[in-house]
Write a protein that holds these residues in place. Sequence first.
Motif, PDB file in Angstrom:
ATOM      1  N   TYR A 282      24.149  34.013 -21.004  1.00  7.62           N
ATOM      2  CA  TYR A 282      23.405  34.844 -21.946  1.00  7.62           C
ATOM      3  C   TYR A 282      21.943  34.892 -21.514  1.00  7.62           C
ATOM      4  O   TYR A 282      21.315  33.858 -21.291  1.00  7.62           O
ATOM      5  N   ALA A 283      21.379  36.108 -21.408  1.00  6.20           N
ATOM      6  CA  ALA A 283      20.047  36.254 -20.831  1.00  6.20           C
ATOM      7  C   ALA A 283      19.013  36.804 -21.802  1.00  6.20           C
ATOM      8  O   ALA A 283      17.819  36.523 -21.656  1.00  6.20           O
ATOM      9  N   ILE A 284      19.428  37.601 -22.790  1.00  8.12           N
ATOM     10  CA  ILE A 284      18.461  38.227 -23.687  1.00  8.12           C
ATOM     11  C   ILE A 284      19.155  38.583 -24.998  1.00  8.12           C
ATOM     12  O   ILE A 284      20.346  38.929 -25.006  1.00  8.12           O
ATOM     13  N   GLY A 285      18.436  38.457 -26.113  1.00 13.32           N
ATOM     14  CA  GLY A 285      19.011  38.765 -27.416  1.00 13.32           C
ATOM     15  C   GLY A 285      18.119  39.685 -28.222  1.00 13.32           C
ATOM     16  O   GLY A 285      16.884  39.537 -28.217  1.00 13.32           O
ATOM     17  N   TRP A 286      18.746  40.653 -28.896  1.00  9.02           N
ATOM     18  CA  TRP A 286      18.042  41.602 -29.764  1.00  9.02           C
ATOM     19  C   TRP A 286      18.529  41.440 -31.203  1.00  9.02           C
ATOM     20  O   TRP A 286      19.738  41.316 -31.444  1.00  9.02           O
ATOM     21  N   ARG A 287      17.633  41.444 -32.144  1.00 12.48           N
ATOM     22  CA  ARG A 287      18.003  41.511 -33.562  1.00 12.48           C
ATOM     23  C   ARG A 287      17.556  42.862 -34.086  1.00 12.48           C
ATOM     24  O   ARG A 287      16.358  43.187 -34.038  1.00 12.48           O
TER      25      ARG A 287
END
Length: 366
Positions: A282-287
């Motif tokens: 997992y490299a990047i997360g958006w909410r």
Amino acid sequence: MRQIQREELEPLATGAWILGTGGGGSPYLSYLNMRKLYADGTRVNLMDPAELADDALVAVVSNMGAPLVGQERLSDPAFAAKPVRMMEDYLDRRFSAVMSVEIGGGNAFQPLLVAAMTGLPVVDADAMGRAYPEAQMTSFAIAELPMFPLALADIRDNEIIVTRAASWKWMERISRKVCTEIGSIAATCKAPRTGAEVKAFGILHTTTQAIALGREVRRARQAHEDPVAATLVAARGKSLFRGKVADVQRRATEGFLRGNARIDGIDDDRGAGFQVAFQNEYAIGWRDGRVVVTTPDLICVLDSVSGEAIGTESLRYGQRVSVIALPAPAILRTPKGLEHVGPRAFGHDTDYVSVFDNASAMETWP
């Protein structure tokens, strides 16, 4: 130096799977291998990095490839040791110890498998403090240490030694192409490191840390406590999101597992959405469309009930999950570290976004 106890193997698998941030390959099959070896009387010693002589030669090992392929090919201790022997023959020198390139996922067990076959001690260290998909995403690469030679082997009796490479990225490109050609899974022995290099530039005591984390998760389960909350306390993490997996898109390409997952919020996050992109890890997360966390912070997706990590190859529709972040080792958060492992290194056009205060870490290494 101390002996790794049989009862530490399962906590190591649990802790390393969390630190894998979705990648590194599931440790389950390698754990079963080690459990069988221990039942047969084999024992492995864990060595404090401080005990390494400066001129000691350390084998840095890994299982390389796409995690999805790793699910279909059983781990094998003899296969793990093969490139180490190849490297010794090439160098005409014996190794003093073995360590993993990454503590995350199944690669936490790779040096144990090699040690079981060779009798070498396992150094309590790695070069990532987690899992990453590419050769240049290590503390040794950030420190600009030599990246060659590299030994790589498959189960079909193919053996390859890369004697030189122009850069860390070229070593990644060359070895990844070979890995893809032989089925997107291979055992490797990376460029040998000296004891002095490991002590100066390795991420130290990570095997011990993984065991301690796994023990705490298992303790919480047995006490009927929340294992996700126990992970956050033990690893100084922060909760990002709780929800249900609504959609997963992934593909195995160029030796990686790439894709993204969409999670619909539940409980306090009901009505919100979370999306996470991965390249093995997992490299990047958006909410709700806004970037809230990026690598090198450890982005982990855990089963909300058991606290068990969920790999990128194991995400399924309907899973109840908790997304958490754990702090990354200081070297990865330096300006030079971010060039190697920040979000742009994964093709995302955004600066490093963290849920932690990293100002002090940016000033403390080297």
